[in-house]
Motif scaffolding. Sequence first.
Motif, short mmCIF file in Angstrom:
data_model
loop_
_atom_site.label_atom_id
_atom_site.label_comp_id
_atom_site.label_asym_id
_atom_site.label_seq_id
_atom_site.Cartn_x
_atom_site.Cartn_y
_atom_site.Cartn_z
N VAL A 1 61.39 -64.01 -4.49
CA VAL A 1 61.86 -64.95 -5.51
C VAL A 1 61.04 -66.24 -5.48
O VAL A 1 60.74 -66.81 -6.53
N GLN B 1 59.08 -67.90 -8.55
CA GLN B 1 59.23 -69.29 -8.97
C GLN B 1 57.89 -70.01 -9.06
O GLN B 1 57.73 -70.96 -9.83
N ARG C 1 63.19 -60.05 -13.50
CA ARG C 1 64.64 -60.19 -13.70
C ARG C 1 65.40 -59.28 -12.75
O ARG C 1 66.45 -59.66 -12.18
N THR D 1 65.38 -60.89 -9.37
CA THR D 1 66.34 -62.00 -9.30
C THR D 1 67.77 -61.49 -9.17
O THR D 1 68.57 -62.03 -8.39
#
Length: 221
Positions: free
Chosen positions: A48, A52, A119, A122
């Motif tokens: 993640v 980011q 996605r 996440t």
Amino acid sequence: EAELNQFRKTHAILSLEQGQNFMVDRLKALNADLLQARSKRIELESIVHAVQKRDNQALSQVIDNPPIQKLKEQIAALETARARLATIFRAHHPQMSALQEQIDEAKNRMEQEIHRVVRSITLDYNAANAKELALTNAMEEQRQAVLDLREKAIEASILEREVEANQALYANILKRTKETRLSQPVPTSSVRVIDRAETPSSPDSAKRMTTLLLSMLVGLL
């Protein structure tokens, strides 16, 4: 004994040792699940962080994704074809425009696929984080339950020892009472029957005249 039975009834205790072993085993299982969930969460957390930082192309999930790899190969082939046509036609040529549209469409599909993968990462991270939190809470509750059960086990063992001590004391007193009763001397009587008395058949016949004459004679003497 009544107090011990009431304690067991109040706390729904059947077998403290068996229940304690079961709860300890459950605690160990939760700890193993928590360690696994924590490792999974840490692994996804690093991914993640890469997401980011917008470093999606370097993700192993993106690199090893078959649809994305296929789209990359398709884009590379279209760009090669466009470079070859660029030596012949200008940028606004219909064939060049058609190739560019195909390239743009393939890139859009690839971006959508990458977005889907990101996605999914996440969502997996959020799920892993929630699972770790739930297991942490469950483990804390189980640990507290084990501590409570151990405290109840101590209280129950105290009551059990008191019951055993009282039973032993009662048995000892009962034994001594019986021994005391057996050791007491049997009361005996000092009177013996020599001749049994016989009931007379008629009243005693007293010799009054003889007794009177003897009394007078003794009186004169």
